[in-house]
Design a protein around this motif. Structure first.
Motif, PDB file in Angstrom:
ATOM      1  N   TYR A  25      -3.271   0.042  -2.940  1.00 11.09           N
ATOM      2  CA  TYR A  25      -3.602  -1.079  -2.593  1.00 11.09           C
ATOM      3  C   TYR A  25      -3.554  -2.309  -3.438  1.00 11.09           C
ATOM      4  O   TYR A  25      -4.088  -2.232  -4.425  1.00 11.09           O
ATOM      5  N   SER A  76       0.558  -1.034  -0.027  1.00  6.84           N
ATOM      6  CA  SER A  76       0.004   0.088  -0.255  1.00  6.84           C
ATOM      7  C   SER A  76       0.615   1.407   0.547  1.00  6.84           C
ATOM      8  O   SER A  76       1.780   0.880   0.521  1.00  6.84           O
ATOM      9  N   LYS A 109      -6.765  -5.529  -0.381  1.00  3.88           N
ATOM     10  CA  LYS A 109      -7.283  -4.630  -0.819  1.00  3.88           C
ATOM     11  C   LYS A 109      -9.126  -5.122   0.984  1.00  3.88           C
ATOM     12  O   LYS A 109      -9.508  -5.946   0.541  1.00  3.88           O
TER      13      LYS A 109
END
Length: 120
Positions: A60, A49, A65
């Motif tokens: 991400y 990230s 995610k």
């Protein structure tokens, strides 16, 4: 000189949470991207990230995610990675990274890494 110090790794059970912190110093650039990579032995380091310094745009990896959230505190020059619903496959050394466009090319700065271990 840019210095990045990572904190917050540890041992947690699957489904648990950890928050990583990256304290940055010596930054003289107006625009850069700061975030996290991770690496397990025998595999390449992978991006997890990141967040932009100007517009706060975030990235991400698919694996992050919905579970990880990156944020920053500009006053403290600190970036955080909140990791929830951790899985054993999240086990890795997590590295803080700062990436910046320089006249000579892309500059990458790395912190010392912090171990995250997720037990099943």
């Amino acid at each position: 000189e840019v210095q990045l110090q990572a904190f917050g790794g540890g041992l947690v059970q699957a489904g648990g949470s950890l928050r990583l912190s990256c304290a940055a110093s010596g930054i003289t650039f107006d625009e850069y991207v700061i975030g996290w990579f991770r690496q397990v032995p025998g595999k390449e380091r992978e991006g997890v990230s990141s967040i932009g310094s100007v517009d706060g745009s975030t990235y991400y990896a698919d694996s992050a995610k919905g579970r990880f959230t990156i944020s920053r505190d500009n006053a403290k020059n600190t970036v955080y990675l909140q990791m929830n619903s951790l899985k054993p496959e999240d086990t890795a050394i997590y590295y803080c990274n700062l990436r910046v466009a320089l006249p000579r090319g892309i500059g990458n700065y790395w912190g010392q890494g912090t171990q995250v271990t997720v037990s099943s």
